[in-house]
Write a protein that holds these residues in place. Sequence first.
Motif, PDB file in Angstrom:
ATOM      1  N   GLY A  43       0.815  -1.209   0.000  1.00 59.24           N
ATOM      2  CA  GLY A  43       0.000   0.000   0.000  1.00 59.24           C
ATOM      3  C   GLY A  43       0.848   1.257   0.000  1.00 59.24           C
ATOM      4  N   VAL A  44       1.900   1.263   0.826  1.00 56.03           N
ATOM      5  CA  VAL A  44       2.814   2.412   0.863  1.00 56.03           C
ATOM      6  C   VAL A  44       3.523   2.578  -0.475  1.00 56.03           C
ATOM      7  N   LEU A  45       3.948   1.469  -1.069  1.00 58.50           N
ATOM      8  CA  LEU A  45       4.649   1.530  -2.352  1.00 58.50           C
ATOM      9  C   LEU A  45       3.747   2.112  -3.445  1.00 58.50           C
ATOM     10  N   ILE A  46       2.490   1.663  -3.496  1.00 56.07           N
ATOM     11  CA  ILE A  46       1.548   2.204  -4.480  1.00 56.07           C
ATOM     12  C   ILE A  46       1.318   3.695  -4.238  1.00 56.07           C
ATOM     13  N   SER A  47       1.150   4.079  -2.986  1.00 55.58           N
ATOM     14  CA  SER A  47       0.920   5.487  -2.650  1.00 55.58           C
ATOM     15  C   SER A  47       2.098   6.355  -3.055  1.00 55.58           C
ATOM     16  N   VAL A  48       3.306   5.853  -2.799  1.00 51.66           N
ATOM     17  CA  VAL A  48       4.514   6.594  -3.147  1.00 51.66           C
ATOM     18  C   VAL A  48       4.591   6.821  -4.650  1.00 51.66           C
ATOM     19  N   ILE A  49       4.335   5.767  -5.424  1.00 52.70           N
ATOM     20  CA  ILE A  49       4.435   5.869  -6.876  1.00 52.70           C
ATOM     21  C   ILE A  49       3.384   6.818  -7.426  1.00 52.70           C
ATOM     22  N   ILE A  50       2.184   6.794  -6.851  1.00 52.44           N
ATOM     23  CA  ILE A  50       1.123   7.684  -7.326  1.00 52.44           C
ATOM     24  C   ILE A  50       1.389   9.133  -6.936  1.00 52.44           C
ATOM     25  N   CYS A  51       1.913   9.353  -5.741  1.00 50.86           N
ATOM     26  CA  CYS A  51       2.040  10.714  -5.205  1.00 50.86           C
ATOM     27  C   CYS A  51       3.192  11.509  -5.813  1.00 50.86           C
ATOM     28  N   TYR A  52       4.278  10.848  -6.182  1.00 51.15           N
ATOM     29  CA  TYR A  52       5.467  11.572  -6.607  1.00 51.15           C
ATOM     30  C   TYR A  52       5.669  11.455  -8.107  1.00 51.15           C
ATOM     31  N   SER A  53       5.647  12.611  -8.760  1.00 50.90           N
ATOM     32  CA  SER A  53       5.662  12.645 -10.223  1.00 50.90           C
ATOM     33  C   SER A  53       6.960  12.096 -10.813  1.00 50.90           C
ATOM     34  N   LEU A  55       8.375   9.527 -10.105  1.00 56.89           N
ATOM     35  CA  LEU A  55       8.272   8.073 -10.186  1.00 56.89           C
ATOM     36  C   LEU A  55       7.261   7.624 -11.244  1.00 56.89           C
ATOM     37  N   HIS A  56       6.741   8.569 -12.014  1.00 60.10           N
ATOM     38  CA  HIS A  56       5.788   8.224 -13.064  1.00 60.10           C
ATOM     39  C   HIS A  56       6.538   7.816 -14.330  1.00 60.10           C
ATOM     40  N   THR A  57       7.193   6.680 -14.238  1.00 60.06           N
ATOM     41  CA  THR A  57       7.965   6.115 -15.340  1.00 60.06           C
ATOM     42  C   THR A  57       7.483   4.696 -15.602  1.00 60.06           C
ATOM     43  N   PRO A  58       7.848   4.093 -16.737  1.00 58.05           N
ATOM     44  CA  PRO A  58       7.403   2.726 -17.017  1.00 58.05           C
ATOM     45  C   PRO A  58       7.775   1.731 -15.927  1.00 58.05           C
ATOM     46  N   MET A  59       9.006   1.824 -15.399  1.00 60.92           N
ATOM     47  CA  MET A  59       9.441   0.869 -14.388  1.00 60.92           C
ATOM     48  C   MET A  59       8.545   0.917 -13.148  1.00 60.92           C
ATOM     49  N   TYR A  60       8.228   2.115 -12.684  1.00 64.05           N
ATOM     50  CA  TYR A  60       7.405   2.240 -11.483  1.00 64.05           C
ATOM     51  C   TYR A  60       5.936   1.989 -11.772  1.00 64.05           C
ATOM     52  N   PHE A  61       5.519   2.199 -12.998  1.00 57.35           N
ATOM     53  CA  PHE A  61       4.155   1.828 -13.387  1.00 57.35           C
ATOM     54  C   PHE A  61       3.982   0.314 -13.273  1.00 57.35           C
ATOM     55  N   PHE A  62       4.970  -0.436 -13.782  1.00 59.78           N
ATOM     56  CA  PHE A  62       4.920  -1.892 -13.647  1.00 59.78           C
ATOM     57  C   PHE A  62       4.986  -2.303 -12.179  1.00 59.78           C
ATOM     58  N   LEU A  63       5.821  -1.620 -11.412  1.00 57.03           N
ATOM     59  CA  LEU A  63       5.950  -1.945  -9.986  1.00 57.03           C
ATOM     60  C   LEU A  63       4.645  -1.685  -9.248  1.00 57.03           C
ATOM     61  N   CYS A  64       3.935  -0.635  -9.630  1.00 59.58           N
ATOM     62  CA  CYS A  64       2.637  -0.343  -9.020  1.00 59.58           C
ATOM     63  C   CYS A  64       1.646  -1.470  -9.319  1.00 59.58           C
ATOM     64  N   ASN A  65       1.666  -1.951 -10.562  1.00 60.03           N
ATOM     65  CA  ASN A  65       0.819  -3.090 -10.926  1.00 60.03           C
ATOM     66  C   ASN A  65       1.197  -4.330 -10.125  1.00 60.03           C
ATOM     67  N   LEU A  66       2.499  -4.555  -9.938  1.00 65.67           N
ATOM     68  CA  LEU A  66       2.976  -5.714  -9.184  1.00 65.67           C
ATOM     69  C   LEU A  66       2.491  -5.656  -7.737  1.00 65.67           C
ATOM     70  N   SER A  67       2.574  -4.497  -7.121  1.00 60.79           N
ATOM     71  CA  SER A  67       2.122  -4.344  -5.739  1.00 60.79           C
ATOM     72  C   SER A  67       0.614  -4.549  -5.624  1.00 60.79           C
ATOM     73  N   PHE A  68      -0.135  -4.005  -6.591  1.00 58.60           N
ATOM     74  CA  PHE A  68      -1.586  -4.198  -6.584  1.00 58.60           C
ATOM     75  C   PHE A  68      -1.942  -5.668  -6.756  1.00 58.60           C
ATOM     76  N   LEU A  69      -1.196  -6.356  -7.629  1.00 61.72           N
ATOM     77  CA  LEU A  69      -1.396  -7.796  -7.815  1.00 61.72           C
ATOM     78  C   LEU A  69      -1.168  -8.557  -6.516  1.00 61.72           C
ATOM     79  N   ASP A  70      -0.111  -8.212  -5.805  1.00 57.75           N
ATOM     80  CA  ASP A  70       0.200  -8.910  -4.555  1.00 57.75           C
ATOM     81  C   ASP A  70      -0.899  -8.715  -3.524  1.00 57.75           C
ATOM     82  N   ILE A  71      -1.455  -7.495  -3.461  1.00 57.97           N
ATOM     83  CA  ILE A  71      -2.552  -7.243  -2.533  1.00 57.97           C
ATOM     84  C   ILE A  71      -3.779  -8.068  -2.919  1.00 57.97           C
TER      85      ILE A  71
END
Length: 320
Positions: A43-53, A55-71
């Motif tokens: 949850g913190v990882l997703i929030s961090v990626i969404i909040c900070y511009s 981190l709006h890159t392809p790598m962190y977009f995939f990481l956000c998906n990965l964290s959501f998948l794990d949840i």
Amino acid sequence: MGRTNDSVLREFVLTGLSAHPELQTVFFVLVLCMYLMILLGNGVLISVIICYSHLHTPMYFFLCNLSFLDICYTSSSVPLILDSFLTVRKRVSFSGCMVQMFLSFAMGATECVLLGMMALDRYAAICYPLRYSVIMRKGAYVSMAAGSWAAGIVDSVVQTSLAMQLPFCADNVINHFVCEILAILKLACADISINVISMAGSNLIVLVIPLLVISISYIFIVATILRIPSTEGKRKAFSTCSAHLTVVIVFFVTIFFMYAKPKSKSSAGTDNQDIIEALISLLYGVMTPMLNPLIYSLRNKDVKIAVRNLLGRKNFSDGI
């Protein structure tokens, strides 16, 4: 028990650790703590990626998906696991069992494909740095993530549909914590050759092919890194891939052990073997999602800085 007059199965019984009651309380507390860490960390990882511009890159977009998948994956199974520790024989309706199996299988298959897509992203970043922004434009990486979700969901629909069509006779007791597909196939009182063949095809599509993509990508990545003249340049290049590579190793080692060889009903092991398989499945289902945010947080400077700022340890500056 749990059957209608027309012999249609209406429920399954999950045994979990009922044969080892002395372990149930310990595992309940352990799994509960791990689940809370999964929710917090991802949850913190997703929030961090969404909040900070930045981190709006392809790598962190995939990481956000990965964290959501794990949840999603753990939330589809862990509540049932925790409940099984509190009851001697947990009863689950047939439809409820199929829904839980579908969700778990879909999330796991999606994660396999997504990790392959993340490897392609790292390959483009390291091997073609000057063209990276063109290759990994928004339309490309969003389509890659959407394709991963679609592949996992379609694969799960196929496997779940085939399992639902099987006849289940007198035995409806699953020696597992959850409605896991291999444990369910063992209960079928009919030939499961089609299921085994389908599972083999599934393994090829969502396990073998992504793993080949990851392996080939990292061969080119390592070759490119070795051609970098400076030691500092090599270190920076490798640091961008180390977290992903660590997650891949942890994930595929456990999932290959569970699903690389689908077992037929006749090859079912003893009760001790069943409980060992269940515990390994539990490790895969809970440990890996818990480690993912830790791996990316500890091995990624940008994420560590953003997490500290999100938690209020210091003021965030776009110039960092």
